[in-house]
Scaffold this motif. Structure first.
Motif, PDB file in Angstrom:
ATOM      1  N   SER A   1      50.509 -34.638 -29.115  1.00  0.00           N
ATOM      2  CA  SER A   1      50.079 -33.267 -29.367  1.00  0.00           C
ATOM      3  C   SER A   1      49.243 -32.806 -28.186  1.00  0.00           C
ATOM      4  O   SER A   1      48.749 -33.632 -27.414  1.00  0.00           O
ATOM      5  CB  SER A   1      49.258 -33.179 -30.664  1.00  0.00           C
TER       6      SER A   1
ATOM      7  N   GLN B  81      53.993 -28.898 -24.949  1.00  0.00           N
ATOM      8  CA  GLN B  81      54.254 -30.079 -25.772  1.00  0.00           C
ATOM      9  C   GLN B  81      55.742 -30.191 -26.078  1.00  0.00           C
ATOM     10  O   GLN B  81      56.359 -29.267 -26.598  1.00  0.00           O
ATOM     11  CB  GLN B  81      53.462 -30.008 -27.076  1.00  0.00           C
TER      12      GLN B  81
ATOM     13  N   SER C 251      55.216 -26.725 -28.767  1.00  0.00           N
ATOM     14  CA  SER C 251      53.996 -25.929 -28.672  1.00  0.00           C
ATOM     15  C   SER C 251      53.680 -25.655 -27.203  1.00  0.00           C
ATOM     16  O   SER C 251      53.935 -26.499 -26.338  1.00  0.00           O
ATOM     17  CB  SER C 251      52.828 -26.673 -29.320  1.00  0.00           C
TER      18      SER C 251
ATOM     19  N   VAL D 157      50.248 -24.352 -25.209  1.00  0.00           N
ATOM     20  CA  VAL D 157      48.815 -24.147 -25.474  1.00  0.00           C
ATOM     21  C   VAL D 157      48.105 -23.810 -24.180  1.00  0.00           C
ATOM     22  O   VAL D 157      48.385 -24.402 -23.130  1.00  0.00           O
ATOM     23  CB  VAL D 157      48.212 -25.416 -26.116  1.00  0.00           C
TER      24      VAL D 157
ATOM     25  N   THR E 222      41.101 -24.481 -26.955  1.00  0.00           N
ATOM     26  CA  THR E 222      42.507 -24.159 -26.696  1.00  0.00           C
ATOM     27  C   THR E 222      42.946 -23.012 -27.591  1.00  0.00           C
ATOM     28  O   THR E 222      42.323 -22.743 -28.632  1.00  0.00           O
ATOM     29  CB  THR E 222      43.411 -25.376 -26.973  1.00  0.00           C
ATOM     30  N   GLN E 223      43.994 -22.337 -27.190  1.00  0.00           N
ATOM     31  CA  GLN E 223      44.644 -21.373 -28.071  1.00  0.00           C
ATOM     32  C   GLN E 223      46.152 -21.516 -27.907  1.00  0.00           C
ATOM     33  O   GLN E 223      46.663 -21.677 -26.800  1.00  0.00           O
ATOM     34  CB  GLN E 223      44.201 -19.939 -27.774  1.00  0.00           C
ATOM     35  N   GLU E 224      46.851 -21.508 -29.024  1.00  0.00           N
ATOM     36  CA  GLU E 224      48.304 -21.700 -29.015  1.00  0.00           C
ATOM     37  C   GLU E 224      49.002 -20.392 -28.698  1.00  0.00           C
ATOM     38  O   GLU E 224      48.714 -19.350 -29.308  1.00  0.00           O
ATOM     39  CB  GLU E 224      48.773 -22.238 -30.373  1.00  0.00           C
TER      40      GLU E 224
ATOM     41  N   ARG F 195      54.780 -21.647 -30.698  1.00  0.00           N
ATOM     42  CA  ARG F 195      54.964 -22.876 -31.460  1.00  0.00           C
ATOM     43  C   ARG F 195      56.365 -22.910 -32.062  1.00  0.00           C
ATOM     44  O   ARG F 195      57.016 -21.866 -32.229  1.00  0.00           O
ATOM     45  CB  ARG F 195      53.921 -23.003 -32.564  1.00  0.00           C
TER      46      ARG F 195
ATOM     47  N   CYS G 126      52.677 -16.480 -30.910  1.00  0.00           N
ATOM     48  CA  CYS G 126      51.496 -16.394 -31.773  1.00  0.00           C
ATOM     49  C   CYS G 126      50.745 -15.074 -31.637  1.00  0.00           C
ATOM     50  O   CYS G 126      49.679 -14.896 -32.238  1.00  0.00           O
ATOM     51  CB  CYS G 126      50.557 -17.570 -31.468  1.00  0.00           C
TER      52      CYS G 126
END
Length: 446
Positions: free
Chosen positions: A309, A346, A359, A361, A373-375, A378, A390
């Motif tokens: 992750s 990811q 993902s 990020v 962090t901010q996604e 995803r 997102c």
């Protein structure tokens, strides 16, 4: 099997004995000439043999034994099969292959443990490597770039083991990944923009999730005017770039000297006036030097690492920097990471063999001693497989007035994957049915 193992072993030993008597004559032969000589000698042995059953296919038997004696044996057709991406010899009579992300057992095998050992020796000896009881593990490469790992007793308890990750003849491009459903068009545009605008990027994932493939594709988004230095443990990257220097680490020689590690190459690369540094995989103390390069004038550098992750990837970076022997407090290490890395991508392999970007990020800084962090994107498996934006504008693409440098609708897409008879495609495989159509081609294996 054209003949039982006993006959194959007997004829194999007879051929090796006959060639050994001609050692002076065959030592200077080319591979092709040696194969022709072995075929001629074995044809005579088979013709004179009275123990072979009349139903035995003598031509196929000759081909198999010559392959095993002077080639790569039963691996030859497997290496020639473009649908096979990985070959795993667990022991001499147990071989598995991977096709489109799925494992299956291959019928047949080598005639004996000695045959596997001889083939391993045949691979590593020309490279100046050795494998014996004192050094029972070795990494090497075939001429086509395929990566080899071999382990022999006493480390390998069931007999000599050999793993070959094949090097695809044709490397996939960004469009190939889009068509395969590894990510959607919005994610592709964003990743391309990250590379072109010199964001420092890490591709994270488990073994066989497609990290190297994605790294290669992203590297090809770098402008032609820039100088690239690639650093790898085993050369797998193939960049379509004119201004390129490719470096590869080296293990110690037979005398135990001459080892050159990834960290040595990273330090040397800093003296080569690179615009970008690309490390095939960060796995140790070189992470500190890599992040230092990212933070001191080599923006837009890329690497991969093993993690399940994005948060695990950050933890692994912390560990690898501490492995570098730097006496730094953890808070300083985290500041170093937060100021160096912009984006973590990811990768995941689904239980149907398909590889996806699960993902993307952004690293936004550090707060209360924790990296924030901010996604941005995803992958979701339920209720239907889809890639989702997102709705967050990455801070690294905001100008001084806080205005976005990229269109906002790029981050609010919701793109379902086309159905192929798969009800659920979770990266962890819970309750997932097999994808009978096969999403990912073998070329996307690395």
């Amino acid at each position: 099997m054209v003949c039982d193992t006993e006959h194959r072993q007997r004829l194999h030993h007879a051929l090796l004995g006959a060639l050994d008597l001609r050692r002076r004559d065959v030592s200077g032969l080319t591979d092709r000439a040696l194969r022709e000589e072995a075929s001629r000698v074995l044809a005579g042995i088979i013709a004179a043999d009275r123990m072979l059953p009349p139903t035995a296919d003598r031509q196929a038997l000759l081909r198999e034994i010559v392959d095993e004696a002077v080639g790569l044996g039963v691996l030859e057709p497997l290496l020639a099969d473009p649908n096979i991406t990985e070959i795993m010899v667990n022991r001499h009579d147990e071989i598995y292959v991977e096709r489109e992300g799925r494992l299956s057992r291959q019928p047949g095998g080598f005639s004996s443990e000695e045959a596997v050992r001889a083939i391993i020796e045949r691979i590593v000896s020309p490279l100046g490597r050795r494998i014996d009881e004192s050094s029972p593990m070795v990494d090497a490469r075939l001429a086509d770039g395929s990566r080899i790992n071999a382990v022999i007793p006493p480390v390998a308890l069931r007999g000599a083991s050999l793993t070959i990750r094949k090097f695809p003849e044709v490397r996939p491009g960004m469009d190939d990944l889009l068509r395969s459903g590894a990510f959607d068009a919005s994610m592709g545009r964003f990743l391309s923009a990250c590379v072109r605008s010199r964001k420092n990027l890490i591709v994270s994932g488990g073994t066989g999730t497609g990290k190297t493939t994605l790294l290669n594709i992203l590297s090809n988004c770098i402008g032609e005017a820039e100088r690239i230095v690639t650093i790898e443990d085993a050369a797998e990257l193939r960049l379509d770039h004119q201004h390129l220097v490719a470096l590869e680490s080296r293990p110690a020689n037979i005398e135990g000297r001459g080892r050159i590690e990834i960290r040595d190459l990273v330090r040397n690369a800093l003296r080569m006036r690179p615009d970008r540094i690309i490390i095939g995989e960060c796995r140790g103390s070189e992470a500190f030097d890599m992040l230092a390069a990212m933070n001191t004038g080599h923006e837009g550098s890329l690497t991969t690492l093993h993690a399940n992750s994005p948060r695990d990837a950050l933890a692994r970076l912390e560990t690898m920097i501490l492995m570098a022997g730097m006496d730094l407090p953890l808070a300083v290490v985290r500041e170093h990471i937060a100021s160096s890395v912009d984006i973590i991508v990811q990768q995941a392999r689904l239980s149907n063999g398909r590889r996806v970007v699960s993902s993307i990020v952004e690293i936004t800084g550090i707060e209360s001693g924790r990296i924030q962090t901010q996604e941005i994107y995803r992958y979701q498996s339920r209720p239907a497989p889809a890639f989702i934006g997102c709705g967050v504008m990455p801070e690294c693409f905001l100008d001084e007035q806080g205005r976005s440098l990229l269109p906002m609708d790029l981050f609010s897409q919701h793109n379902r994957l086309p159905p192929h008879g798969c009800d659920d495609m979770s990266p962890h495989g819970e309750g997932m049915k097999a994808d009978r159509a096969g999403y990912m081609s073998g070329a996307l294996r690395q």
